[in-house]
Design a protein around this motif. Structure first.
Motif, PDB file in Angstrom:
ATOM      1  N   UNK A   1      33.383  27.234 -50.893  1.00  0.00           N
ATOM      2  CA  UNK A   1      34.389  27.032 -49.857  1.00  0.00           C
ATOM      3  C   UNK A   1      33.701  26.578 -48.577  1.00  0.00           C
ATOM      4  N   UNK A   2      34.453  25.892 -47.742  1.00  0.00           N
ATOM      5  CA  UNK A   2      33.934  25.436 -46.452  1.00  0.00           C
ATOM      6  C   UNK A   2      34.340  26.412 -45.358  1.00  0.00           C
ATOM      7  N   UNK A   3      33.380  26.840 -44.553  1.00  0.00           N
ATOM      8  CA  UNK A   3      33.657  27.646 -43.367  1.00  0.00           C
ATOM      9  C   UNK A   3      34.182  26.764 -42.243  1.00  0.00           C
ATOM     10  N   UNK A   4      34.947  27.367 -41.340  1.00  0.00           N
ATOM     11  CA  UNK A   4      35.354  26.660 -40.127  1.00  0.00           C
ATOM     12  C   UNK A   4      34.286  26.899 -39.058  1.00  0.00           C
ATOM     13  N   UNK A   5      33.427  25.922 -38.865  1.00  0.00           N
ATOM     14  CA  UNK A   5      32.399  25.998 -37.823  1.00  0.00           C
ATOM     15  C   UNK A   5      32.580  24.901 -36.785  1.00  0.00           C
ATOM     16  N   UNK A   6      32.888  23.687 -37.239  1.00  0.00           N
ATOM     17  CA  UNK A   6      33.017  22.542 -36.347  1.00  0.00           C
ATOM     18  C   UNK A   6      34.447  22.006 -36.412  1.00  0.00           C
ATOM     19  N   UNK A   7      34.741  21.073 -35.516  1.00  0.00           N
ATOM     20  CA  UNK A   7      36.070  20.456 -35.512  1.00  0.00           C
ATOM     21  C   UNK A   7      36.330  19.714 -36.818  1.00  0.00           C
ATOM     22  N   UNK A   8      35.301  19.056 -37.363  1.00  0.00           N
ATOM     23  CA  UNK A   8      35.470  18.378 -38.644  1.00  0.00           C
ATOM     24  C   UNK A   8      35.760  19.371 -39.757  1.00  0.00           C
ATOM     25  N   UNK A   9      35.075  20.515 -39.728  1.00  0.00           N
ATOM     26  CA  UNK A   9      35.362  21.563 -40.714  1.00  0.00           C
ATOM     27  C   UNK A   9      36.817  22.007 -40.618  1.00  0.00           C
ATOM     28  N   UNK A  10      37.307  22.173 -39.396  1.00  0.00           N
ATOM     29  CA  UNK A  10      38.671  22.662 -39.200  1.00  0.00           C
ATOM     30  C   UNK A  10      39.681  21.741 -39.863  1.00  0.00           C
ATOM     31  N   UNK A  11      39.493  20.437 -39.728  1.00  0.00           N
ATOM     32  CA  UNK A  11      40.408  19.472 -40.339  1.00  0.00           C
ATOM     33  C   UNK A  11      40.342  19.562 -41.860  1.00  0.00           C
ATOM     34  N   UNK A  12      39.130  19.640 -42.419  1.00  0.00           N
ATOM     35  CA  UNK A  12      38.981  19.712 -43.878  1.00  0.00           C
ATOM     36  C   UNK A  12      39.562  21.008 -44.434  1.00  0.00           C
ATOM     37  N   UNK A  13      39.315  22.110 -43.744  1.00  0.00           N
ATOM     38  CA  UNK A  13      39.828  23.395 -44.220  1.00  0.00           C
ATOM     39  C   UNK A  13      41.353  23.439 -44.134  1.00  0.00           C
ATOM     40  N   UNK A  14      41.910  22.924 -43.056  1.00  0.00           N
ATOM     41  CA  UNK A  14      43.363  22.930 -42.906  1.00  0.00           C
ATOM     42  C   UNK A  14      44.034  22.178 -44.050  1.00  0.00           C
ATOM     43  N   UNK A  15      43.389  21.126 -44.538  1.00  0.00           N
ATOM     44  CA  UNK A  15      43.950  20.348 -45.649  1.00  0.00           C
ATOM     45  C   UNK A  15      43.971  21.152 -46.945  1.00  0.00           C
ATOM     46  N   UNK A  16      43.159  22.219 -47.019  1.00  0.00           N
ATOM     47  CA  UNK A  16      43.096  23.051 -48.229  1.00  0.00           C
ATOM     48  C   UNK A  16      43.965  24.299 -48.121  1.00  0.00           C
ATOM     49  N   UNK A  17      44.515  24.550 -46.941  1.00  0.00           N
ATOM     50  CA  UNK A  17      45.321  25.756 -46.734  1.00  0.00           C
ATOM     51  C   UNK A  17      46.730  25.567 -47.295  1.00  0.00           C
ATOM     52  N   UNK A  18      47.404  26.645 -47.668  1.00  0.00           N
ATOM     53  CA  UNK A  18      48.785  26.533 -48.128  1.00  0.00           C
ATOM     54  C   UNK A  18      49.675  25.982 -47.022  1.00  0.00           C
ATOM     55  N   UNK A  19      50.737  25.282 -47.372  1.00  0.00           N
ATOM     56  CA  UNK A  19      51.654  24.764 -46.353  1.00  0.00           C
ATOM     57  C   UNK A  19      52.184  25.895 -45.474  1.00  0.00           C
ATOM     58  N   UNK A  20      52.239  25.628 -44.180  1.00  0.00           N
ATOM     59  CA  UNK A  20      52.770  26.631 -43.262  1.00  0.00           C
ATOM     60  C   UNK A  20      51.796  27.725 -42.883  1.00  0.00           C
ATOM     61  N   UNK A  21      50.530  27.582 -43.263  1.00  0.00           N
ATOM     62  CA  UNK A  21      49.545  28.608 -42.896  1.00  0.00           C
ATOM     63  C   UNK A  21      49.396  28.670 -41.375  1.00  0.00           C
ATOM     64  N   UNK A  22      48.995  29.827 -40.886  1.00  0.00           N
ATOM     65  CA  UNK A  22      48.794  29.992 -39.449  1.00  0.00           C
ATOM     66  C   UNK A  22      47.723  29.036 -38.948  1.00  0.00           C
ATOM     67  N   UNK A  23      46.668  28.875 -39.740  1.00  0.00           N
ATOM     68  CA  UNK A  23      45.571  28.022 -39.297  1.00  0.00           C
ATOM     69  C   UNK A  23      46.016  26.574 -39.180  1.00  0.00           C
TER      70      UNK A  23
END
Length: 214
Positions: free
Chosen positions: A180-202
């Motif tokens: 899994x990818x950790x959220x460390x950088x802004x690029x990580x945040x975008x990639x992780x958000x794409x893997x989250x369930x729809x409507x997730x808080x993140x």
């Protein structure tokens, strides 16, 4: 529930205070925005753990709980020392195993993924992170954690490899979880958000910041 399934889930986390969390997100995000993303990631993680079929849930916290904290967790303070010492101490709060510890930086975590732990009769479970660290670490016997975690250099691109080698060299059978990818950088945040369930808080928080002109 079978005794071999995960008995205890631990989340090790830092209170999402501006300037103390997710500092690598700044810039492009302000410290307040970075803290909002950290809070969303933590809340998603805690609610996923809350839905998992386990006997006990423990939040190992640096700081104090806030409105992001759901009911259903025992809350303990992190121990002193480096991250290796704090992880080792976290497993000391387990009264029996198997036990799995996860961080607060993988809001894409799912209950299906957590359900994989404990079904295979392994001695340990290891979740590698894309940056070379690890997002999950578990033991059938949590009492073994202290000797196998203390002294592992943390926050390097070799942390995961060194930790997993420690497990294998101790003679433990190790079951590997998905990367899994950790959220460390802004690029990580975008990639992780794409893997989250729809409507997730993140994802919702990230999208709201983008909508504000980010």
């Amino acid at each position: 529930m079978s005794a071999r399934l995960t008995d205890t889930l631990l989340v090790i986390a830092k209170e999402p205070v501006a300037g103390r969390v997710k500092t690598r997100l700044t810039p492009p995000y302000t410290p307040q925005e970075a803290a909002a993303l950290a809070e969303a990631a933590l809340a998603d993680t805690l609610h996923t753990v809350l839905r998992a079929r386990v006997r006990r849930r423990i939040l190992v916290l640096d700081g104090v709980p806030g409105p992001w904290m759901p009911a259903g967790f025992d809350i303990v303070s992190q121990g002193a020392g480096g991250l290796d010492e704090r992880i080792a101490a976290a497993f000391g709060h387990c009264d029996r195993g198997p036990a799995l510890l996860v961080g607060m930086d993988t809001p894409q975590l799912t209950t299906d993924l957590l359900a994989q732990v404990g079904r295979d009769g392994a001695d340990a479970w290891f979740g590698p992170a894309a940056d070379g660290g690890f997002w999950a670490l578990g033991f059938a016997d949590p009492a073994r954690a202290a000797a196998l975690v203390r002294g592992v250099p943390m926050s390097t691109d070799r942390t995961g490899a060194i930790q997993r080698r420690r497990l294998a060299e101790a003679g433990l059978s190790v079951s590997d979880l998905p990367v899994l990818r950790d959220v460390d950088t802004a690029a990580d945040a975008v990639e992780v958000a794409a893997c989250c369930p729809p409507g997730s808080r993140f994802t919702t928080t990230l999208n709201s910041l983008a909508g504000a002109g980010r």
